[in-house]
Motif scaffolding. Structure first.
Motif, short mmCIF file in Angstrom:
data_model
loop_
_atom_site.label_atom_id
_atom_site.label_comp_id
_atom_site.label_asym_id
_atom_site.label_seq_id
_atom_site.Cartn_x
_atom_site.Cartn_y
_atom_site.Cartn_z
N PHE A 1 -43.71 5.34 24.94
CA PHE A 1 -45.04 5.87 25.54
C PHE A 1 -46.22 5.83 24.77
O PHE A 1 -47.69 5.12 24.73
N GLY A 2 -46.08 7.35 23.72
CA GLY A 2 -47.12 7.91 22.77
C GLY A 2 -47.33 6.64 22.13
O GLY A 2 -48.28 6.41 21.28
N ILE A 3 -46.24 6.03 20.84
CA ILE A 3 -46.02 5.25 20.51
C ILE A 3 -46.93 4.04 20.76
O ILE A 3 -47.78 3.54 19.94
N TYR A 4 -46.62 3.33 21.79
CA TYR A 4 -46.61 2.05 22.73
C TYR A 4 -48.60 2.10 22.48
O TYR A 4 -49.45 1.15 22.18
N LEU B 146 -33.61 11.72 26.97
CA LEU B 146 -33.70 10.93 28.41
C LEU B 146 -35.33 10.35 28.44
O LEU B 146 -35.96 10.17 27.47
N VAL B 147 -36.32 11.65 29.25
CA VAL B 147 -37.03 11.56 29.06
C VAL B 147 -38.11 12.32 28.39
O VAL B 147 -39.02 11.56 28.37
N LEU B 148 -37.68 12.97 27.39
CA LEU B 148 -38.75 13.34 26.30
C LEU B 148 -38.56 11.88 25.21
O LEU B 148 -39.88 11.65 24.83
N GLY B 149 -38.09 11.17 25.23
CA GLY B 149 -37.45 9.27 24.53
C GLY B 149 -38.48 8.98 24.80
O GLY B 149 -39.01 8.41 24.73
N SER C 31 -52.48 11.16 30.17
CA SER C 31 -53.49 9.93 30.38
C SER C 31 -52.44 9.71 31.95
O SER C 31 -53.47 8.48 32.76
N ILE C 32 -51.46 9.82 31.92
CA ILE C 32 -50.72 9.77 33.78
C ILE C 32 -50.14 10.75 33.95
O ILE C 32 -51.16 10.89 35.62
N PHE C 33 -50.19 11.67 33.94
CA PHE C 33 -49.85 12.94 34.54
C PHE C 33 -50.70 14.59 34.46
O PHE C 33 -50.03 15.00 35.22
N GLY C 34 -51.38 14.36 33.03
CA GLY C 34 -52.18 15.97 33.62
C GLY C 34 -52.23 16.49 32.69
O GLY C 34 -50.60 16.47 32.41
N LEU C 35 -52.74 17.71 32.04
CA LEU C 35 -52.01 19.26 31.63
C LEU C 35 -50.16 19.49 32.34
O LEU C 35 -49.53 19.58 31.31
N LEU D 22 -48.78 12.25 19.67
CA LEU D 22 -47.92 10.67 21.02
C LEU D 22 -47.19 11.46 22.06
O LEU D 22 -47.70 11.03 22.90
N LEU D 23 -46.76 12.94 21.69
CA LEU D 23 -46.81 13.58 23.23
C LEU D 23 -48.16 14.01 23.90
O LEU D 23 -47.79 13.33 25.39
#
Length: 552
Positions: free
Chosen positions: A198-201, A190-193, A150-154, A144-145
């Motif tokens: 997004f990972g779940i989605y 908030l950021v981690l959530g 896929s958006i920001f990279g490593l 999930l993390l």
């Protein structure tokens, strides 16, 4: 006294244990979160250069133990790599020490993670071994993390880990201020959530395409593997004898690969390919091998990919490491030469040709191919963007097998393709574009050396494939902006203190306060010493009158 020493020793032991398990072959995903937070705490408890030295040594020990698995390199190479890695990785702790007077602001928690991301990015741009050792790979089990890359990279994963360390230390420093603690927990939570949401989605609601293609990937049997006596071929006295022996061995090896490919085609495979360099052929016999592959592809209506080591004894760089794909019409649709050779063992003998990553349209999506080590370079892999399926014939060794296999699936998440890495002397995997493993085979336990994968035929376009490493630029801008804001606030605080005369001071005493604050020993005997702060103040007097100077 004794209990204090015991606590310090225990802390150091736990810190070094966390270092060993934080990266490399012994990695445990949560260890790096603990290690980085503990190390930052330790560094902040020491003087600037003492802290930097502690960080350097701790990181170096962990890295050397975690990545001491390259048997073909001279012992000095891993040591040099460790020293360089430790330097780049410990500099952020040094940078953090220059902001110790600004830590009351929550904004200061961004300095450390931004600097970690920037220094790590710089290191891997210079490193000949690509992204080996990147902190993001420590989280390979956290699917999930991982979707955030896929958006920001490593770099984004590294940022989250380092920011956690910074926030955890800030909470400790603010432990008597509940309001600040809540603010920190809310911001990071908030950021981690959002990241995990997004990972779940992506994993649950952007499921891979239901249509699949059956792919059989094959590694050569260990009993048939053969080498070529280069010196014997180049010796006029033994040339013919060695060539006869070489052709006998390579024919047996290559024919077995063809026979097993036919067997998989008859079992229903629509695409069959071989692991890296598993077919071996002399340069003068290369075209004959391709003709045989073309005939098999046409006869059995399959796509056939040949991973071949072409040996040219007349060239000092005698190895041509290739992957050649024939379609079911017998046409050569991919003729790929390995893009990046492994330093130390492969590079000195490799004759590389810059073909770039090639793609071909098929009935089951657009296919691209790279070879093994190419996957360790995200920048190089942008050439595979837009592919539905990526084939990667590979070759490893036992010590690195699990780590290297886990690293490879990050490219699928970044670029949005479905992926198979067939690895002789390693672990072969097939994944969809979310990094979910759909097939797996260990070379060391599987007798057939064949991986069967029902792979989705449609990939996706990712944000990362469009914007690349923009997040690194954001970290650079963030570091500059936050540094400027914190410095400006510090300057404003100084100005306020200067304008406010401490109570009970005459004008002359106030100037003396400003003139000699750098030398506090000269102020010890003054009755107003309790009102003196440790902030450095400019020495310019605001009242340069004769009367004032006389009073001072």
């Amino acid at each position: 006294m004794i209990s204090s020493i015991i606590k310090k020793i225990l802390f150091v032991v736990l810190l070094l244990l966390a270092a060993v398990f934080s990266n490399g072959q012994y990695v445990v995903f949560f260890a790096i979160w603990v290690f980085m937070a503990m190390l930052l705490f330790a560094v902040r408890s020491l003087r600037r250069w003492q802290g930097f030295l502690v960080a350097y040594v701790a990181i170096g020990i962990g890295y050397y133990i975690g990545f001491d698995f390259v048997p073909f390199l001279p012992i000095e190479i891993p040591i040099i790599v460790t020293l360089i890695f430790a330097l780049f990785s410990s500099v952020p702790y040094l940078i953090d020490s220059f902001f110790r007077n600004a830590r009351a602001s929550f904004l200061s928690t961004l300095i450390f993670p931004c600097s970690v991301v920037l220094l790590e990015y710089g290191y891997h741009q210079l490193n000949q071994f690509g992204t080996f050792g990147h902190f993001a790979y420590t989280q390979q089990s956290q699917l999930l993390l991982l979707q955030s890359i896929s958006i920001f990279g490593l770099g984004y994963i590294t940022f989250l880990i380092a920011w956690f360390a910074s926030v955890a230390n800030w909470i400790y420093e603010q432990r008597n201020n509940r309001k600040n603690i809540k603010k920190a927990l809310l911001a990071y939570g908030l950021v981690l959530g959002l990241t995990l949401s997004f990972g779940i989605y992506r994993v649950l609601f952007q499921a891979s395409h239901p249509e699949t293609v059956r792919i059989a990937s094959i590694s050569a049997l260990d009993s048939l593997k053969t080498g070529i006596d280069i010196e014997g071929i180049n010796n006029k006295e033994t040339e013919q004898e060695v060539k006869i022996e070489t052709r006998r061995n390579t024919t047996k090896l290559n024919q077995d690969l063809f026979n097993r490919s036919v067997k998989q085609a008859q079992a229903g495979a629509e695409l069959v390919f071989w692991a890296e360099g598993n077919a071996v052929i002399l340069k003068e016999d290369e075209l004959e091998l391709y003709e045989n592959a073309r005939e098999v592809a046409v006869a059995h209506n399959i796509y056939l990919g040949v991973g071949v080591a072409v040996i040219d004894p007349t060239n000092s760089k005698y190895l041509e490491n290739k992957f050649v794909l024939f379609n079911n019409q017998g046409k050569k649709v991919i003729d790929y030469w390995k893009g990046i050779s492994v330093p130390g063992a492969e590079e000195p003998i490799s004759n590389n040709k810059a073909t770039g990553i090639q793609k071909t349209a098929t009935d089951f999506g657009t296919i691209a191919a790279v070879i093994c080590f190419d996957l360790d370079f995200p920048g190089y892999m942008t050439g595979a963007s837009g592919s539905d399926i990526l084939l990667s014939p590979s070759n490893d060794w036992e010590e690195v097998a699990r780590l290297h296999s886990d690293m490879s699936k990050f490219r699928a998440i970044e670029q949005g393709f479905n992926f198979i890495r067939q690895t002789s002397l390693g672990i072969s995997i097939g994944t969809d574009y979310t990094g979910k493993v759909v097939s797996k085979m260990s070379h060391f336990t599987d007798d057939d050396k064949v991986l069967i994968t029902h792979l989705p035929t449609k990939g996706v376009r990712t944000v990362y494939s469009a914007i690349g490493d923009t997040f690194i630029l954001l970290c650079l801008l963030g570091f500059i902006s936050v540094s400027f804001i914190l410095r400006r606030r510090k300057k404003n605080n100084k100005t306020k203190l200067i304008r406010r005369r401490p109570s009970g001071l005459t004008c002359g005493q106030h100037c003396l306060f400003k003139y000699h604050l750098k030398d506090l020993t000269r102020l010890r005997g003054l009755p107003f010493r309790r009102n003196i702060g440790l902030t450095k103040l400019p020495s310019m007097c605001a009242h340069p009158s004769p009367q004032h100077n006389q009073e001072a």
